[in-house]
Design a protein around this motif. Sequence first.
Motif, short mmCIF file in Angstrom:
data_model
loop_
_atom_site.label_atom_id
_atom_site.label_comp_id
_atom_site.label_asym_id
_atom_site.label_seq_id
_atom_site.Cartn_x
_atom_site.Cartn_y
_atom_site.Cartn_z
N TRP A 1 0.90 -1.11 0.16
CA TRP A 1 0.06 0.05 -0.08
C TRP A 1 0.84 1.36 0.24
CZ3 TRP A 1 -5.20 -1.72 -0.12
CH2 TRP A 1 -5.38 -3.00 0.09
N HIS A 2 0.26 2.31 -0.18
CA HIS A 2 1.06 3.65 0.12
C HIS A 2 0.26 4.63 0.61
CE1 HIS A 2 -0.83 5.38 -3.64
NE2 HIS A 2 -0.86 4.20 -3.72
N PHE A 3 1.02 5.64 1.39
CA PHE A 3 0.52 6.90 1.59
C PHE A 3 0.72 7.90 0.33
CE2 PHE A 3 1.61 5.07 6.30
CZ PHE A 3 0.27 4.62 6.19
N ILE B 1 5.69 3.94 0.86
CA ILE B 1 5.32 2.36 0.29
C ILE B 1 5.53 1.80 1.40
CG2 ILE B 1 5.73 0.79 -1.27
CD1 ILE B 1 6.69 2.45 -3.23
N TYR B 2 4.59 0.72 1.82
CA TYR B 2 4.53 -0.19 3.05
C TYR B 2 3.69 -1.25 2.69
CZ TYR B 2 -0.29 1.64 4.01
OH TYR B 2 -1.25 2.09 4.06
N HIS C 1 1.67 -0.20 9.93
CA HIS C 1 2.04 -0.33 8.59
C HIS C 1 3.59 -0.55 8.88
CE1 HIS C 1 3.18 3.81 9.34
NE2 HIS C 1 3.91 3.57 8.59
N MET C 2 4.18 -1.53 7.86
CA MET C 2 5.51 -1.81 7.66
C MET C 2 6.18 -1.27 6.68
SD MET C 2 7.17 -5.54 8.02
CE MET C 2 6.66 -6.02 9.54
#
Length: 184
Positions: free
Chosen positions: A83-85, A90-91, A129-130
Motif C-alpha cells: 500500500w502507500h501513503f 510505500i509499505y 504499517h511496515m
Amino acid sequence: MAKKLEKYFIALVPEGEIQEKASQVKEDLKCKFNLKYALKSPAHITLKMPFLWNENKETELVRQISRFSDGLEPFSLKLKGFWHFGNRVIYIGVFNSMELNELQSELAKYCQQQLNLVKELSDRNYKPHMTVAFKDIKSERFEEYWTFVKKMKFNEEYLVHQLALLKKVEGKWKVHTYISFDQG
C-alpha cells in the motif's frame, strides 16, 4: 553524570523469515531504484514514534516498558500486500486488529503517564504499517516504484509476543532490547 539524550522508539519487530522477506523488498528497491533510507532500520511496525531519552536512564526505560508488557497476551498479526501513503511512503499492509489497536493505545497512554512522553497525533490516528520505502522517494518516479512493488507478493502471519525498544546508533536504528510479554 551529564544528561545524554538519545533517540528511541517502541515497535513490533518480527524475526526470522518475515524479517528476511521484508528486508529483501527493501534491498530490491535499493538495487533497482537506489531507495535505501528504509534500510536504516529493521522491518517493524511502530507503536510509539521516536522520542528523546536520557541514555543514562536507559535501564529505567527498559524497566518501565517491561512493567507495561507484564501480563500482555500474545496475539496473531497478519501482514499482506503493499500500500502507500500518497506518493511518499510505500509499505506492507498490516491487517488492523483489535489487539494491535488496543496495545498501541494503551502503550501511548502508559508512555504519557509513566514516561512523560508527549501524546502525538500519530498516537491518536494510528495506522499500523511496515514501511519499505520513504524519505528518498522522488514523487515524479513514484509510479515506477509502485508498479515494481505491487507485482511482489507478501502474505505472512506471526505471533506477537514481544515489544522491541529501538535506539538510533550511528545514524541507524538498532533493536536495543526485546521485551517479552510476561505470562507470569
